[in-house]
Write an enzyme that holds these catalytic residues in place. Sequence first.
Site, PDB file in Angstrom:
ATOM      1  N   LYS A  72     -12.489   6.324 -14.020  1.00  0.00           N
ATOM      2  CA  LYS A  72     -12.370   4.861 -13.875  1.00  0.00           C
ATOM      3  C   LYS A  72     -13.263   4.444 -12.715  1.00  0.00           C
ATOM      4  O   LYS A  72     -13.280   5.095 -11.670  1.00  0.00           O
ATOM      5  CB  LYS A  72     -10.917   4.486 -13.606  1.00  0.00           C
ATOM      6  CG  LYS A  72     -10.693   2.984 -13.559  1.00  0.00           C
ATOM      7  CD  LYS A  72      -9.208   2.638 -13.555  1.00  0.00           C
ATOM      8  CE  LYS A  72      -8.623   2.705 -12.162  1.00  0.00           C
ATOM      9  NZ  LYS A  72      -7.295   2.060 -12.080  1.00  0.00           N
ATOM     10  N   ARG A 115      -0.198   0.690 -15.385  1.00  0.00           N
ATOM     11  CA  ARG A 115       0.148   2.042 -14.911  1.00  0.00           C
ATOM     12  C   ARG A 115       0.647   1.997 -13.478  1.00  0.00           C
ATOM     13  O   ARG A 115       1.442   2.823 -13.047  1.00  0.00           O
ATOM     14  CB  ARG A 115      -1.000   3.022 -15.108  1.00  0.00           C
ATOM     15  CG  ARG A 115      -2.346   2.746 -14.415  1.00  0.00           C
ATOM     16  CD  ARG A 115      -2.323   2.895 -12.932  1.00  0.00           C
ATOM     17  NE  ARG A 115      -3.565   3.367 -12.376  1.00  0.00           N
ATOM     18  CZ  ARG A 115      -3.913   3.246 -11.112  1.00  0.00           C
ATOM     19  NH1 ARG A 115      -3.151   2.561 -10.261  1.00  0.00           N
ATOM     20  NH2 ARG A 115      -5.015   3.745 -10.664  1.00  0.00           N
ATOM     21  N   GLN A 143       0.141  -7.469  -9.946  1.00  0.00           N
ATOM     22  CA  GLN A 143       1.030  -6.347  -9.651  1.00  0.00           C
ATOM     23  C   GLN A 143       2.494  -6.793  -9.525  1.00  0.00           C
ATOM     24  O   GLN A 143       3.397  -6.061  -9.905  1.00  0.00           O
ATOM     25  CB  GLN A 143       0.590  -5.625  -8.368  1.00  0.00           C
ATOM     26  CG  GLN A 143      -0.677  -4.815  -8.539  1.00  0.00           C
ATOM     27  CD  GLN A 143      -0.537  -3.735  -9.593  1.00  0.00           C
ATOM     28  OE1 GLN A 143       0.540  -3.222  -9.855  1.00  0.00           O
ATOM     29  NE2 GLN A 143      -1.642  -3.391 -10.221  1.00  0.00           N
ATOM     30  N   ASP A 164       5.677 -15.683  -2.489  1.00  0.00           N
ATOM     31  CA  ASP A 164       4.213 -15.631  -2.418  1.00  0.00           C
ATOM     32  C   ASP A 164       3.778 -16.640  -1.362  1.00  0.00           C
ATOM     33  O   ASP A 164       4.438 -17.671  -1.181  1.00  0.00           O
ATOM     34  CB  ASP A 164       3.572 -15.986  -3.769  1.00  0.00           C
ATOM     35  CG  ASP A 164       2.107 -15.538  -3.855  1.00  0.00           C
ATOM     36  OD1 ASP A 164       1.831 -14.506  -4.507  1.00  0.00           O
ATOM     37  OD2 ASP A 164       1.239 -16.214  -3.243  1.00  0.00           O
ATOM     38  N   VAL A 165       2.685 -16.338  -0.669  1.00  0.00           N
ATOM     39  CA  VAL A 165       2.184 -17.310   0.317  1.00  0.00           C
ATOM     40  C   VAL A 165       1.767 -18.610  -0.351  1.00  0.00           C
ATOM     41  O   VAL A 165       1.801 -19.665   0.269  1.00  0.00           O
ATOM     42  CB  VAL A 165       0.979 -16.777   1.146  1.00  0.00           C
ATOM     43  CG1 VAL A 165       1.436 -15.957   2.325  1.00  0.00           C
ATOM     44  CG2 VAL A 165      -0.017 -16.035   0.303  1.00  0.00           C
ATOM     45  N   ASP A 232       0.460   0.179   3.584  1.00  0.00           N
ATOM     46  CA  ASP A 232       1.332  -0.212   4.701  1.00  0.00           C
ATOM     47  C   ASP A 232       1.042  -1.627   5.194  1.00  0.00           C
ATOM     48  O   ASP A 232       1.480  -2.022   6.272  1.00  0.00           O
ATOM     49  CB  ASP A 232       1.193   0.782   5.865  1.00  0.00           C
ATOM     50  CG  ASP A 232      -0.249   0.914   6.338  1.00  0.00           C
ATOM     51  OD1 ASP A 232      -1.137   0.273   5.739  1.00  0.00           O
ATOM     52  OD2 ASP A 232      -0.500   1.657   7.298  1.00  0.00           O
ATOM     53  N   LYS A 236       5.892  -3.084   8.990  1.00  0.00           N
ATOM     54  CA  LYS A 236       5.699  -2.732  10.399  1.00  0.00           C
ATOM     55  C   LYS A 236       6.023  -1.258  10.606  1.00  0.00           C
ATOM     56  O   LYS A 236       6.903  -0.712   9.909  1.00  0.00           O
ATOM     57  CB  LYS A 236       6.613  -3.579  11.297  1.00  0.00           C
ATOM     58  CG  LYS A 236       6.169  -5.024  11.357  1.00  0.00           C
ATOM     59  CD  LYS A 236       6.906  -5.788  12.430  1.00  0.00           C
ATOM     60  CE  LYS A 236       6.311  -7.184  12.533  1.00  0.00           C
ATOM     61  NZ  LYS A 236       7.145  -8.124  13.260  1.00  0.00           N
TER      62      LYS A 236
HETATM   63  N1  LIG Z   1      -1.475   1.255  -5.203  1.00  0.00           N
HETATM   64  C1  LIG Z   1      -2.063   1.048  -6.367  1.00  0.00           C
HETATM   65  O1  LIG Z   1      -2.096   1.909  -7.233  1.00  0.00           O
HETATM   66  C2  LIG Z   1      -2.671  -0.281  -6.654  1.00  0.00           C
HETATM   67  C3  LIG Z   1      -3.222  -0.526  -7.921  1.00  0.00           C
HETATM   68  C4  LIG Z   1      -3.735  -1.800  -8.195  1.00  0.00           C
HETATM   69  C5  LIG Z   1      -3.702  -2.772  -7.213  1.00  0.00           C
HETATM   70  N2  LIG Z   1      -3.198  -2.463  -5.985  1.00  0.00           N
HETATM   71  C6  LIG Z   1      -3.145  -3.461  -4.933  1.00  0.00           C
HETATM   72  O2  LIG Z   1      -2.153  -4.412  -5.258  1.00  0.00           O
HETATM   73  C7  LIG Z   1      -2.449  -5.621  -4.565  1.00  0.00           C
HETATM   74  C8  LIG Z   1      -2.276  -6.803  -5.485  1.00  0.00           C
HETATM   75  O3  LIG Z   1      -3.211  -6.731  -6.539  1.00  0.00           O
HETATM   76  P1  LIG Z   1      -3.136  -7.810  -7.710  1.00  0.00           P
HETATM   77  O4  LIG Z   1      -4.049  -7.349  -8.775  1.00  0.00           O
HETATM   78  O5  LIG Z   1      -1.722  -8.107  -8.010  1.00  0.00           O
HETATM   79  O6  LIG Z   1      -3.781  -9.075  -6.958  1.00  0.00           O
HETATM   80  P2  LIG Z   1      -3.552 -10.636  -7.290  1.00  0.00           P
HETATM   81  O7  LIG Z   1      -4.709 -11.333  -6.679  1.00  0.00           O
HETATM   82  O8  LIG Z   1      -3.256 -10.815  -8.735  1.00  0.00           O
HETATM   83  O9  LIG Z   1      -2.217 -11.006  -6.491  1.00  0.00           O
HETATM   84  C9  LIG Z   1      -2.146 -11.036  -5.109  1.00  0.00           C
HETATM   85  C10 LIG Z   1      -1.106 -12.093  -4.732  1.00  0.00           C
HETATM   86  O10 LIG Z   1      -0.818 -11.938  -3.335  1.00  0.00           O
HETATM   87  C11 LIG Z   1      -0.555 -13.220  -2.785  1.00  0.00           C
HETATM   88  N3  LIG Z   1      -0.579 -13.043  -1.356  1.00  0.00           N
HETATM   89  C12 LIG Z   1      -1.629 -12.899  -0.508  1.00  0.00           C
HETATM   90  N4  LIG Z   1      -1.211 -12.654   0.743  1.00  0.00           N
HETATM   91  C13 LIG Z   1       0.158 -12.618   0.687  1.00  0.00           C
HETATM   92  C14 LIG Z   1       1.183 -12.419   1.648  1.00  0.00           C
HETATM   93  N5  LIG Z   1       0.906 -12.168   2.907  1.00  0.00           N
HETATM   94  N6  LIG Z   1       2.476 -12.493   1.225  1.00  0.00           N
HETATM   95  C15 LIG Z   1       2.784 -12.760  -0.043  1.00  0.00           C
HETATM   96  N7  LIG Z   1       1.851 -12.970  -0.996  1.00  0.00           N
HETATM   97  C16 LIG Z   1       0.561 -12.886  -0.630  1.00  0.00           C
HETATM   98  C17 LIG Z   1      -1.603 -14.086  -3.438  1.00  0.00           C
HETATM   99  O11 LIG Z   1      -1.297 -15.457  -3.369  1.00  0.00           O
HETATM  100  C18 LIG Z   1      -1.554 -13.534  -4.890  1.00  0.00           C
HETATM  101  O12 LIG Z   1      -0.594 -14.246  -5.664  1.00  0.00           O
HETATM  102  C19 LIG Z   1      -3.855  -5.455  -4.011  1.00  0.00           C
HETATM  103  O13 LIG Z   1      -3.740  -5.122  -2.655  1.00  0.00           O
HETATM  104  C20 LIG Z   1      -4.410  -4.285  -4.795  1.00  0.00           C
HETATM  105  O14 LIG Z   1      -5.408  -3.569  -4.098  1.00  0.00           O
HETATM  106  C21 LIG Z   1      -2.672  -1.255  -5.696  1.00  0.00           C
END
Ligand SMILES: NC(=O)c1ccc[n+]([C@@H]2O[C@H](COP(=O)([O-])OP(=O)(O)OC[C@H]3O[C@@H](n4cnc5c(N)ncnc54)[C@H](O)[C@@H]3O)[C@@H](O)[C@H]2O)c1
Length: 324
Positions: A72, A115, A143, A164-165, A232, A236
């Site tokens: 990927k 996934r 997510q 959500d913010v 993280d 905190k």
């Molecule tokens: N660990 C993993 O396997 C994995 C896999 C995919 C994505 N991710 C991570 O998941 C996160 C979310 O990805 P996504 O595709 O859902 O993005 P997204 O853009 O669809 O959603 C992010 C959301 O976070 C909100 N947001 C921003 N700052 C915030 C805060 N301080 N408090 C609350 N809400 C806040 C935004 O308004 C938005 O609704 C990213 O950091 C991405 O890198 C992790």
Amino acid sequence: MSSKELLYLSRADVEAVALGMPTIVGLLEEVFRMKGEGRVEMPPKPGIHTKPDAFIHAMPAYIPALRSAGIKWVSGYPENYKQGLPYISGLLILNDVDTGLPLAVMDCTWITAYRTGAATALSAKYLARPKSETVGILACGVQGRTNLEALACTFPVKHVYAYDVLPSAQQQYIDEMSAKLGVEIEGVDAPKKAVAESDLVVTSGPILKHPTPTIGKDWLRPGAFASAVDFDSYWKPEALAQVDKLSTDDHAQFQYYKSTGYFQNTPDPYADLGEIVAGLRPGRERENERTMAMNLGLALDDMAVAPEVYRRAKERGIGTWLKL
Ligand SMILES: NC(=O)c1ccc[n+]([C@@H]2O[C@H](COP(=O)([O-])OP(=O)(O)OC[C@H]3O[C@@H](n4cnc5c(N)ncnc54)[C@H](O)[C@@H]3O)[C@@H](O)[C@H]2O)c1
């Protein structure tokens, strides 16, 4: 089809295959057991970084028992929303394990979303209390959606606190997800309630190398489980220090991230998900343990799901055949 052709699956094609969340959780469980038993090949993912806090990662894996091999190529750009573009985007290539020839190229956003939710639910299956009924979702994006869907098909979820913010993102989430899953979703205007009232907590905001975290000591209640999809960034150090069992999905990947500057205040995980599923390390042992999964996202997750998407797409005539 001749082996000199590959199947291209767009985002809409992958979605049309509509693999169900329970199937994806099941595939991940199978593959993590194999990982625990040392029956997969997966180097830690290398990446390039064209902007601060953005990444493009190469994620190869080989799962012999599923005859699954591929890579990927996925990017995460936290500022993309300002242009109406997705945070996560990318492509996945599936290869023939006998000849190495590419079998398929597919959009990877749907698989990544599903996934990752499934990995949370699988971790929770081993680390959360089976009767967990309340969920706190902090960040109502992609997510936030798939993690809730996965938890709701694994636990008897009755009530969800969503934060959500962006109030508009929160409201859209409540409308959409309560209709989709038939659960009660309550919007909260501060993160603390979503954490402190919940049996299962998911944080899924932006991943930052040098975060300014929000969740403090004692917010996560004893007996609760959390999945930090955003590493993280939301937690905190004193909240992380209180967790009795913090797992990850791969030790080597965790240490690799640590060497590049992440997780400076996060305790080393006691186990990875493969070790837990294979029974080499314990899951939850006591009612009042605080547990947490900090899954980093593995090529293995993707390669568990992609062959099934490919197989079903071929069966149903979905996608476009392209000459190699
Ligand atoms: N660990 C993993 O396997 C994995 C896999 C995919 C994505 N991710 C991570 O998941 C996160 C979310 O990805 P996504 O595709 O859902 O993005 P997204 O853009 O669809 O959603 C992010 C959301 O976070 C909100 N947001 C921003 N700052 C915030 C805060 N301080 N408090 C609350 N809400 C806040 C935004 O308004 C938005 O609704 C990213 O950091 C991405 O890198 C992790």
